[in-house]
Design a protein around this motif. Structure first.
Motif, PDB file in Angstrom:
ATOM      1  N   TRP A 177      20.642  76.499  46.098  1.00 54.98           N
ATOM      2  CA  TRP A 177      21.720  75.685  46.627  1.00 54.98           C
ATOM      3  C   TRP A 177      21.943  75.655  48.207  1.00 54.98           C
ATOM      4  N   ASP A 178      20.788  75.815  48.767  1.00 53.36           N
ATOM      5  CA  ASP A 178      20.736  75.413  50.238  1.00 53.36           C
ATOM      6  C   ASP A 178      18.903  75.302  50.632  1.00 53.36           C
ATOM      7  N   VAL A 179      18.700  74.615  51.439  1.00 53.87           N
ATOM      8  CA  VAL A 179      17.370  74.285  51.768  1.00 53.87           C
ATOM      9  C   VAL A 179      17.319  73.924  53.254  1.00 53.87           C
ATOM     10  N   SER A 180      15.893  74.411  53.691  1.00 50.22           N
ATOM     11  CA  SER A 180      15.752  74.068  55.156  1.00 50.22           C
ATOM     12  C   SER A 180      14.247  73.979  55.358  1.00 50.22           C
ATOM     13  N   ALA A 181      13.742  73.451  56.274  1.00 50.49           N
ATOM     14  CA  ALA A 181      12.208  73.007  56.506  1.00 50.49           C
ATOM     15  C   ALA A 181      11.970  73.283  57.755  1.00 50.49           C
ATOM     16  N   GLY A 182      10.914  73.830  57.862  1.00 50.31           N
ATOM     17  CA  GLY A 182      10.542  74.297  59.685  1.00 50.31           C
ATOM     18  C   GLY A 182       9.087  73.401  59.627  1.00 50.31           C
ATOM     19  N   GLN A 183       8.403  74.020  60.791  1.00 50.28           N
ATOM     20  CA  GLN A 183       7.064  73.221  60.999  1.00 50.28           C
ATOM     21  C   GLN A 183       6.036  73.239  59.851  1.00 50.28           C
TER      22      GLN A 183
ATOM     23  N   LYS B  43      12.492  55.377  45.449  1.00 48.82           N
ATOM     24  CA  LYS B  43      13.108  54.989  44.090  1.00 48.82           C
ATOM     25  C   LYS B  43      13.009  56.308  43.256  1.00 48.82           C
ATOM     26  N   SER B  44      11.997  57.052  43.528  1.00 46.99           N
ATOM     27  CA  SER B  44      11.655  58.160  42.398  1.00 46.99           C
ATOM     28  C   SER B  44      12.803  59.161  42.655  1.00 46.99           C
ATOM     29  N   LEU B  45      13.771  59.097  43.650  1.00 46.07           N
ATOM     30  CA  LEU B  45      14.934  60.034  43.668  1.00 46.07           C
ATOM     31  C   LEU B  45      16.133  59.498  43.425  1.00 46.07           C
ATOM     32  N   THR B  46      16.191  58.463  42.920  1.00 44.66           N
ATOM     33  CA  THR B  46      17.187  57.811  42.527  1.00 44.66           C
ATOM     34  C   THR B  46      17.746  58.158  41.105  1.00 44.66           C
ATOM     35  N   GLY B  47      19.038  58.604  41.069  1.00 46.06           N
ATOM     36  CA  GLY B  47      19.424  58.976  39.849  1.00 46.06           C
ATOM     37  C   GLY B  47      19.182  60.464  39.592  1.00 46.06           C
ATOM     38  N   LYS B  48      18.659  61.246  40.462  1.00 45.05           N
ATOM     39  CA  LYS B  48      18.440  62.738  40.491  1.00 45.05           C
ATOM     40  C   LYS B  48      19.669  63.403  40.689  1.00 45.05           C
ATOM     41  N   GLU B  49      20.529  62.768  41.819  1.00 45.39           N
ATOM     42  CA  GLU B  49      21.682  63.507  42.094  1.00 45.39           C
ATOM     43  C   GLU B  49      21.263  64.380  43.069  1.00 45.39           C
ATOM     44  N   VAL B  50      20.973  64.035  44.258  1.00 48.56           N
ATOM     45  CA  VAL B  50      20.367  64.546  45.405  1.00 48.56           C
ATOM     46  C   VAL B  50      21.709  64.790  46.098  1.00 48.56           C
ATOM     47  N   ILE B  51      21.979  66.228  46.666  1.00 48.56           N
ATOM     48  CA  ILE B  51      22.969  66.543  47.361  1.00 48.56           C
ATOM     49  C   ILE B  51      22.760  67.060  48.726  1.00 48.56           C
ATOM     50  N   LYS B  52      21.490  67.191  49.086  1.00 45.71           N
ATOM     51  CA  LYS B  52      20.991  67.575  50.508  1.00 45.71           C
ATOM     52  C   LYS B  52      19.718  67.150  50.795  1.00 45.71           C
ATOM     53  N   VAL B  53      19.472  66.830  51.849  1.00 46.57           N
ATOM     54  CA  VAL B  53      17.861  66.749  52.375  1.00 46.57           C
ATOM     55  C   VAL B  53      17.729  67.354  53.553  1.00 46.57           C
ATOM     56  N   ALA B  54      16.405  68.024  53.630  1.00 49.85           N
ATOM     57  CA  ALA B  54      15.990  68.595  54.838  1.00 49.85           C
ATOM     58  C   ALA B  54      14.826  68.152  55.341  1.00 49.85           C
ATOM     59  N   ALA B  55      14.345  68.235  56.393  1.00 49.66           N
ATOM     60  CA  ALA B  55      12.899  67.323  56.973  1.00 49.66           C
ATOM     61  C   ALA B  55      12.219  68.528  57.939  1.00 49.66           C
ATOM     62  N   GLY B  56      11.068  68.807  57.665  1.00 45.36           N
ATOM     63  CA  GLY B  56      10.302  69.726  58.377  1.00 45.36           C
ATOM     64  C   GLY B  56       9.397  68.885  59.323  1.00 45.36           C
ATOM     65  N   SER B  57       8.550  69.358  60.180  1.00 43.54           N
ATOM     66  CA  SER B  57       7.839  68.810  60.878  1.00 43.54           C
ATOM     67  C   SER B  57       7.009  67.363  60.229  1.00 43.54           C
ATOM     68  N   HIS B  58       6.474  67.614  59.221  1.00 41.85           N
ATOM     69  CA  HIS B  58       5.697  66.617  58.587  1.00 41.85           C
ATOM     70  C   HIS B  58       5.827  66.822  56.999  1.00 41.85           C
ATOM     71  N   HIS B  59       6.936  67.538  56.432  1.00 39.09           N
ATOM     72  CA  HIS B  59       7.346  67.357  55.003  1.00 39.09           C
ATOM     73  C   HIS B  59       8.699  67.306  54.851  1.00 39.09           C
ATOM     74  N   SER B  60       9.318  67.019  53.968  1.00 36.17           N
ATOM     75  CA  SER B  60      10.459  66.735  53.266  1.00 36.17           C
ATOM     76  C   SER B  60      10.984  67.446  52.099  1.00 36.17           C
ATOM     77  N   LEU B  61      12.156  67.747  52.136  1.00 35.93           N
ATOM     78  CA  LEU B  61      12.894  68.554  50.831  1.00 35.93           C
ATOM     79  C   LEU B  61      14.065  67.834  50.447  1.00 35.93           C
ATOM     80  N   ALA B  62      14.415  67.781  49.204  1.00 35.63           N
ATOM     81  CA  ALA B  62      15.540  67.321  48.657  1.00 35.63           C
ATOM     82  C   ALA B  62      16.156  68.054  47.408  1.00 35.63           C
ATOM     83  N   LEU B  63      17.241  68.494  47.632  1.00 32.02           N
ATOM     84  CA  LEU B  63      18.270  69.416  46.809  1.00 32.02           C
ATOM     85  C   LEU B  63      19.011  68.590  45.907  1.00 32.02           C
ATOM     86  N   THR B  64      18.875  68.756  44.492  1.00 34.89           N
ATOM     87  CA  THR B  64      19.765  68.095  43.529  1.00 34.89           C
ATOM     88  C   THR B  64      20.841  69.024  43.144  1.00 34.89           C
ATOM     89  N   ALA B  65      21.783  68.398  42.435  1.00 32.47           N
ATOM     90  CA  ALA B  65      22.974  68.981  41.931  1.00 32.47           C
ATOM     91  C   ALA B  65      22.719  70.173  40.726  1.00 32.47           C
TER      92      ALA B  65
END
Length: 1653
Positions: free
Chosen positions: A608-614, A549-571
């Motif tokens: 404008w681009d994200v990626s997540a590793g271990q 819910k905390s990301l609703t309305g943030k205009e997220v355009i991409k998500v990335a998942a590492g081994s045990h963490h997560s990233l979200a990129l907004t517009a």
């Protein structure tokens, strides 16, 4: 074997491409000493995907390459020489994905291929019962079938993501499918592994945009539902979407505190079989894959190696034995372990924190110097010690989430995840107590930490669900539902029904530009959450997808998942991160890490681009230059290892980059298009800047992202606070408040468009496979972009003109306060840094972006050949945006000048003229323009705005005082230059609808200036370009505009909307008067002219009068239909507003049945001439002459009782000699004195022949007084008298004098003043114009009717002599012309038919009227033929001859000479026109014939019925038919049967059936053809009975034909015979057909006289 394993890439001759270069480097090395390895391929790489220790490349053309530790094949492939996946050749691959230890690919057809480790079913290849096939060495297809639809369909996949033990696929219908093991699948099941792909039901019906897989969790980017849908969702449906149910907080707290090892947080029970069987199987499987015993899920905290793919330190068995609780404990001790806090390594916090502060991380100044270096500037980097971030490190609890995949703690395979997480779990109390070094942690250190962890458990911000604050509230909203609610799969049929795979989820109504990426998105997560990687504020696992819910309305355009963490990129180029932060991979030290937190970035960086590793995160961002930069956060080492060589255990000198720092080597990597991370490796795709094309694309995307961020900042810090301020409305006032909110709406609309565009450009750069410049949104949605910018500029200008920015300036400073950083951020590039904050310039800042669009599109077009489609498209887009940029800049200057004008000339009088859309163009304050008749001391001032011309007088402009002023709308203003004459005046004539005046300029230059300004302003207000108009070119003379008349006598106070011509209404328009009058139609020279519809109020009646028809010079003139308020309807001709000519008047009251109908000739609104009046109420019909609305002259009256009057009428009364015939043939012939009153001499003849001769008085109905002589005729004399010898027709109007008015109207429509008196060419042109106008003004015509009209538009060759060849063409033309009432001949036919039926239908169906009806029809033919001969002068006179007839048909007759060699075609009006008229007039005419022959018909039919009772042979014998003509056989369905004495209706069947067709024809010629065919059929049946040549003689033919007539049983045969005899062509009377007709007539007479005894 070699073919199976693939070919190394370095065995081929390599030619490094310009695009799609891959750079790979390890994540654990020092950022300054790293040197990325290049992947050498001969073709560009379009996508890279990295797994734990391997990677997959997708090259252009659909080829797939692999590198790294390919354990399923026992290979170790270096990065520099990847191997080709040979088995995928021939299948064009469009997408690849790498999981922990498996890979996937998608073909162009949407098929999925998987290979690698399959122990958890993540490749979807083997059955659950088979445990031997733990790996899939070659890519194999995965069957994905949607069985919910009927019939089942194969799912087409467009996206793929892989974790360690699961795989997710995205279908082309944006639905999610999953297979593998663990709660990260999101499936409603408790049986793992899931071998067959299944649809994730919780996201069914939602539009999934993107999916990402972590080690044991999943993320999905989902399009938000429209706002109106949330209020209408039912509770079950809401739960199905993954939202928390509305249960009390206490219930949710109980769910959290309940701890049972056999249940997942969502209440799915684990079976004993799964707990007992699965561990042993999967433990054996993993041992086969990793004989050294190393865990697949190694993380920095586990003590496992941080090596690259060639690392061989995995063989150390000690490194996998580092759990917080011993994994080898028996099952009974597992619950206790779970209930405690897992141990974690804990070094000296102070030492580690100090080491971090003094580390070699790049601070802000070093980052700035690096950006300067990238932009071409040289500067020395400064070694400045930065103050460390004091935020506490994220801590982790020991809640175990490994039970989701039904694997107990003794499972070596699944518990490898506990190896990763156990050593990282810790708690803190808000202090910076987290370790920041990566030194190995021994088991003793972990045990020493257990006591402190137990003490800190209750106060942990990660595990205490009862904590206060926003984080706790957010977590309560995201708690999972209770177990009793069941699964969505079971609820679905009763909730919303199944969703078909063929249906795409709706995302609300489509708008322009809806193909751009949507920013209304949500992020959903599910799977294990012990590290907080789900982002719900807790560490609970989720079996089903749940919205963050905390990301609703943030205009997220991409998500990335590492081994045990997560990233979200907004517009807005912001990065949110959550989950494990042991190595600082989140890019911040904020707490809690279980909720998305904003990553800390230096100013000026836009990711404008994200990626997540271990244990790291890699960001791609824009800096101050065009070339992108790489940012890295996470694990680092001062001693980097080569990716291709092994190394020993990490040293304690390792450190972590907590804040994203710049990677220096990105300078040499050219233009990076996308980044990828996986395991402990990073990769980047780069392009070389060939001809500046790549740089131009990156610059366009970078500028758009910067512009989007700027607009987002303005919305956040200025627009939103101002809209919420209550004082804004009071300060601005009512008009400005509305304009301000309109400005805000347009700004937000533009901001959303720019954000979506920036996102699409980022996607464009990342998707190297489908880079097509013609698909740029700037080119595909040009109209949408231009319209949005236009609306925004207009809103800014309107607000500025009304002085809104002056009032808003103070409020904006109050909102911004003293935040100079915000002020400098919002300043435009054209504003001085130290100057005052200019609100106007800030709002006009977006206009600069249009110029950048144009410049960069032009720059890109220079890279293409001029003949290519790309060049043309880019050049066209460049022209559009540059033109709009210049136009909007001009509008800005106009708005500024207008605002200054109103500010200078403020006052109450000017406020009436001040409108938001009004702009100042020109004004004559220096007396440069004056009226021609102006007085010497008068003062005149002309002000030209963009919509009006204002003329003020009697004042000085400098005094801002207007005594009087006149406003002239430019839409109804015409400018005419006056040629300079001897007077030397530089004059301009202004024409308005109600007045005209002349203006005199002081100089020729001033005249040209005003002339140009006026013409351009008028052209602009009319929708023209208004550019480049020369002074001599006037604006449109013809135009469409609205105007309200004020002083015009005819149109006073009327509102007009329509066409104009030089100041006068002209063309089609609508005029409305205040009293309710309405005219809608054509105008000409200021008056109604042509077709129009008018509504005229009728004060005497409740309903108004309406008229539809022709007008001329402002009056009703021509043919039309007038409906009176009283209920009367007149349809006919008008002249100067009065009924004149042919017309029909139906009178009655409102909706009731009309009481009378009058049709005939009208003169000056009165009936004069021949006409028919049907008095329905009295049951009388009058047919005769009229004079001034009264019956006057010869006439006939018939009543509903069958009484027939004939005589002379005067003053509406029958007087003088006349005739009365009753229904029983009683006849009175004598004097009439009043209406139907007999008075005077006369003779009364009774039906039996008796006569009364004398004086009569009285009325026929009430009784007659007779004084006279009674005469009884002799019997012989009466019988010798003809019954039809009634003295009828003496006072009847001659047929040639009837309906002359209808023919006159037809001549008038042809353009002739009189019959035959006109120009034939003009007549044909009038026909063509009439047909064309009718076709254009009647869009609802049928296709057949339209084709008829199109054929009639062509004028035939009317002047040529008529021959047998073109005679048929004339007939066909006349047939088409009579089918449509739009043709004058068609209108004439329709009118004559109406008049004929009006006369002889109803009361007019009187047998006494038959002679008149026949004569009237013959008169029609004569007059009609004269019109046709006028149009086709080559036709002969009636009865004339056309020589050389080729094939005489039913409309032709032959005249044979004595030689019988030459035949001629005789043309008569009956043969040519009767087929056009008679079918339409046949019903009333034939009814009269039937009434006339009623007695004969009765006698004939009685004989027919009696004679037909006899069998065939008996009847033939009775009629005297010779036996040689008797047929003996008959054919029934092809079978011959003998005719016996009892046979009936068996003889001459074909002839009988042919004769019966006479009742189905209309014209005499057609009926004669039926008789002729009957004789032919009779002859054909008789010939086989006779030998040799046979010729009929009447003695043989008549009895036989009499038999045929009797058996045909034709009803009303007498009427048929009379109709043929009266109307047949005279040329046929004495020929063969005439003889046959005579035979039929004789048969009819014979049947009446035939004896039946």
């Amino acid at each position: 074997m070699e073919k199976q394993e693939g070919r190394p890439a370095d065995e081929r001759v390599l030619q490094v491409p310009d695009r799609g270069l891959v750079h790979v480097w390890p994540s654990g090395g020092g950022t300054e000493q790293l040197c990325p390895d290049k992947v050498l391929l001969s073709r560009p790489v379009v996508q890279v995907s990295l797994g734990e220790h391997h990677g997959v490349l997708l090259a252009q053309g659909g080829q797939v390459f692999s590198f790294g530790e390919l354990s399923w094949r026992g290979l170790s492939v270096p990065v520099s020489a990847p191997v080709l996946e040979v088995s995928l050749l021939g299948r064009t691959v469009v997408h690849v994905a790498a999981g922990g230890f498996h890979c996937g690919a998608i073909s162009e057809q949407g098929s999925v291929y998987m290979w690698g480790e399959n122990t958890a079913g993540q490749c979807g290849q083997t059955d659950r019962a088979s445990v031997t096939n733990i790996t899939v060495s070659e890519p194999c297809p995965v069957a994905m079938v949607d069985s919910e639809v009927v019939p089942p369909v194969v799912v087409r996949v467009v996206g793929l993501a892989c974790g360690r033990e699961h795989s997710l696929a995205l279908s082309d219908h944006n639905e999610l499918w999953a297979w593998g093991s663990g709660c990260q699948l999101g499936l409603v099941t408790n049986i793992f592994p899931v071998w067959k792909p299944q649809k994730v039901e919780h996201l069914a019906g939602r539009h999934v945009i993107q999916v990402a897989c972590g080690a044991y969790h999943s993320l999905a980017l989902v399009r938000s539902l429209p706002a109106q849908d949330f209020s209408t969702q039912s509770t079950p449906k809401t739960r199905e979407r993954g939202r928390s149910p509305q249960c009390p907080v206490a219930d949710r707290e109980e769910l959290v505190t309940t701890d049972d090892a056999h249940y997942c947080p969502l209440g799915v029970e684990l079976s004993e079989v799964m707990r007992s069987e699965t561990p042993s199987r999967r433990r054996v499987s993993r041992q086969r894959l990793h004989p050294a015993g190393m865990s697949s899920g190694s993380s920095p905290g586990s003590g496992a190696s941080l090596s690259s793919f060639s690392d061989d330190s995995r063989s150390n068995p000690k490194q996998r034995n580092l759990p917080a609780c011993s994994r080898l404990e028996p099952e009974g001790n597992r619950t206790e372990c779970v209930s405690q806090t897992d141990g974690s390594p804990k070094a000296n916090p102070a030492v580690d924190w100090a080491a971090t502060k003094d580390s070699a991380f790049s601070d802000d100044l070093e980052l700035q110097s690096m950006l300067e270096k990238l932009s071409g500037q040289t500067s020395e980097s400064q070694d400045v010690t930065a103050t460390g971030d004091t935020d506490s490190m994220s801590s982790h609890t020991g809640s175990d989430d490994s039970y989701i995949s039904s694997t107990p703690s003794s499972d070596l395979l699944t518990s490898s995840y506990k190896d990763d997480s156990a050593c990282k779990r810790q708690t803190n109390n808000g202090r910076a107590s987290g370790p920041l070094s990566s030194s190995p942690v021994c088991l003793e250190e972990i045990r020493l930490c257990l006591e402190k962890e137990k003490q800190a458990l209750l106060s942990s911000s990660l595990t205490n669900i009862h904590q206060k604050g926003n984080a706790a509230a957010g977590r309560r909203l995201s708690l999972p539902g209770t177990p009793t609610h069941g699964s969505p799969r079971r609820r679905r049929p009763c909730a919303c029904g199944p969703v078909s795979a063929g249906q795409a989820p709706s995302a609300g109504p489509l708008e322009a530009g809806d193909e751009l990426p949507s920013l209304e998105t949500e992020v959903w997560s599910w799977g294990r959450g012990s590290e907080g990687q789900l982002g719900h504020g807790d560490q609970l696992a989720r079996l089903q997808p749940l919205c963050i819910k905390s990301l609703t309305g943030k205009e997220v355009i991409k998500v990335a998942a590492g081994s045990h963490h997560s990233l979200a990129l907004t517009a807005q180029c912001q990065v949110y991160s959550w989950g494990s932060n042991m190595c600082g991979q989140l890019g911040h030290l904020n707490s809690p890490v279980t909720l998305p937190q904003h990553a800390k970035l230096s100013d000026g960086l836009r990711v404008w681009d994200v990626s997540a590793g271990q244990s790291h995160s890699l960001l791609l961002a824009d800096g101050d230059c065009v070339q992108p930069v790489l940012l890295y956060c996470g694990q680092q080492s001062e001693k980097p290892q080569s990716p291709s060589s092994g190394h020993s255990s990490p040293s304690r000198a390792e450190s972590y980059a907590v804040r994203p720092s710049l990677l220096p080597f990105c300078i040499e990597m050219n233009y990076i298009s996308s980044v990828c991370s996986g395991g402990q490796t990073c990769a980047a795709l780069t392009d070389q800047n060939v001809m500046g094309f790549i740089a131009a694309i990156h610059e366009l995307a970078s500028r758009e992202r910067r512009f989007s961020c700027w607009m987002s900042d303005v919305r956040k810090v200025l627009i939103s606070p101002l809209r919420k301020k209550e004082a804004a409305c009071q300060t601005l006032g009512e008009p400005c408040t509305q304009l301000f909110f309109a400005l805000c709406e347009s700004f937000i609309h533009l901001s959303k468009l720019v954000g979506r565009h920036a996102t699409s450009l980022s996607y464009f750069l990342q998707n190297a496979q489908s880079r097509d410049v013609t698909s740029f949104p700037l080119l595909t949605h040009t109209e949408h972009f231009l319209e949005t910018y236009k609306k925004f500029c207009s809103a800014v200008g309107d607000f500025e003109v009304m002085g809104g920015f002056q009032s808003l300036h103070k409020l904006s400073l109050e909102c911004l306060g003293s935040r100079q950083a915000v002020l400098s951020q919002l300043r435009g590039s054209d504003q001085p840094v130290g100057g005052e904050f200019d609100l106007v310039s800030m709002f006009y800042q977006p206009l600069q972006q249009l110029h950048h669009y144009s410049r960069l599109l032009l720059k890109m077009s220079a890279c293409y050949d001029v003949l290519t489609v790309e060049y043309q498209s880019l050049q066209q887009g460049c022209s559009h945006y540059e033109s709009l940029s210049l136009s909007l800049l001009r509008k800005r200057k106009q708005a500024e000048a207008t605002q200054l004008f109103w500010k200078t000339h403020s006052g109450k009088a000017t406020e009436n003229l001040r409108l938001p859309q009004r702009r100042l163009l020109c004004e004559s304050s220096n007396r440069s323009l004056t009226p021609l008749s102006a007085g010497r001391f008068s003062n005149h001032w002309f002000i030209l705005f963009n919509d009006v011309l204002v003329h003020t007088q009697g004042s000085l402009p400098s005094q801002s005082f207007f005594s009087t002023h006149h406003v002239y709308s430019l839409t109804c203003l015409w400018v005419k230059p006056i040629t300079e004459d001897r007077t030397g005046l530089y004059a301009i004539k202004i024409i308005c609808p109600e007045e005209s005046f002349t203006l005199v300029a002081s100089t020729p230059e001033e005249k040209n200036k005003w002339l140009r300004s006026l013409n351009q302003a008028v052209d602009q207000v009319l929708g023209g370009a208004a550019q480049g108009s020369s002074p001599g070119v006037t604006a449109a003379v013809c135009r469409t505009a609205s105007y309200k008349f004020v002083a015009d006598e005819r149109f006073k106070d009327a509102q007009y909307a329509g066409g104009w011509l030089a100041g006068r209404v002209h063309g089609r328009g609508t005029m409305k008067w205040p009293d309710g009058r309405l005219y809608k139609g054509n105008f000409k020279n200021g008056l109604e002219d042509g077709y129009g519809e008018c509504v005229i109020p009728n004060k005497a009646q409740d309903k108004p009068d309406t008229y539809q028809g022709q007008w001329r010079e402002g009056r009703i003139h021509g043919f039309g239909k007038y409906k009176y308020g009283s209920g009367e309807v007149y349809e006919g001709c008008f002249c100067d507003g009065q009924r004149h000519g042919y017309g029909m008047l139906s009178s009655g009251k409102l909706a009731r049945t009309t009481s009378s109908v009058s049709i005939g000739h009208w003169v000056q609104d009165k009936k004069t001439g021949y006409g028919v009046h049907d008095d329905i109420m009295r049951g009388e019909k009058y047919m005769g002459f009229w004079l001034d609305d009264q019956r006057h002259g010869s006439g006939v009256v018939v009543t509903q009782y069958g009484v027939y009057f004939e005589g002379s009428f005067k003053e509406n009364k029958m007087s003088g000699s006349g005739l009365l015939v009753s229904d029983d043939n009683t006849v009175f012939q004598g004097e009439f004195s009043d209406d139907w009153t007999i008075n005077g001499k006369g003779v009364l003849t009774l039906a039996n022949g008796d006569c009364l001769d004398g004086l009569f008085s009285g009325e026929w109905r009430t009784g007659l007084k007779v004084v006279g002589t009674y005469v009884k005729p002799t019997l012989d004399g009466y019988e010798g008298k003809e019954k039809n010898d009634l003295p009828l027709g003496q006072h009847v109007v001659p047929a040639a004098q009837r309906w002359i008015c209808a023919f006159d109207e037809c001549w008038s429509r042809l353009g002739c003043d009189a019959a035959g008196g006109g120009d034939r060419t003009a007549a044909w042109e009038n026909i063509a114009v009439t047909i064309t106008a009718a076709r254009r003004q009647s869009p609802d015509l049928s296709k057949s009717h339209t084709k008829v009209l199109e054929s009639l538009e062509f004028i035939p060759q009317y002047g040529e002599p008529v021959t047998t060849a073109n005679y048929d063409n004339i007939r066909r033309y006349l047939t088409k012309a009579c089918e449509t009432p739009h043709h004058p001949l068609g209108w004439l036919v329709e009118t004559l038919v109406t008049a004929y039926r009006m006369t002889y239908v109803g009361v007019g169906s009187n047998r006494r009227l038959l002679p008149q009806a026949v004569q009237e029809l013959q008169a029609y033919l004569t007059h009609f033929y004269s019109v046709v001969r006028f149009l086709f002068p080559g036709l002969p006179d009636d009865g004339g001859v056309i020589p050389d007839a080729a094939d005489p048909g039913p409309f032709k007759s032959r005249r044979s000479s004595s030689l019988a060699e030459q035949s001629v075609l005789v043309v008569s009006c009956s043969s040519l026109l009767l087929p056009l008229l008679l079918p339409r007039l046949y019903p009333p005419l034939f009814t009269l014939y039937c009434l006339q022959q009623e007695q004969e018909e009765a006698l004939y039919w009685e004989r027919v019925l009696r004679l037909n009772k006899q069998p065939d042979q008996s009847l033939l014998s009775f009629l005297g038919v010779q036996e040689k003509f008797w047929p003996h056989w008959m054919s029934i369905l092809g079978e011959k049967k003998q005719i016996v004495s009892s046979s009936k209706d068996a003889c001459f069947v074909s002839a009988v059936e042919t004769l019966q067709q006479i009742s189905t024809t209309f014209t005499p010629s057609d009926k004669l053809m039926v008789i002729q065919r009957t004789f032919e059929e009779l002859t054909l049946e008789v010939k086989p009975l006779l030998a040799g040549d046979f010729l009929w003689c009447m003695d043989d033919l008549f009895p036989l034909f009499l038999y045929v007539v009797l058996r045909a049983r034709v009803r009303n045969l007498g009427a048929e015979v009379c109709l043929i005899e009266d109307l047949m062509d005279p040329n046929l009377q004495h020929g063969e057909m005439g003889l046959m007709f005579t035979t039929l007539k004789a048969c009819f007479i014979q049947i009446q006289q035939e004896s039946t005894t």
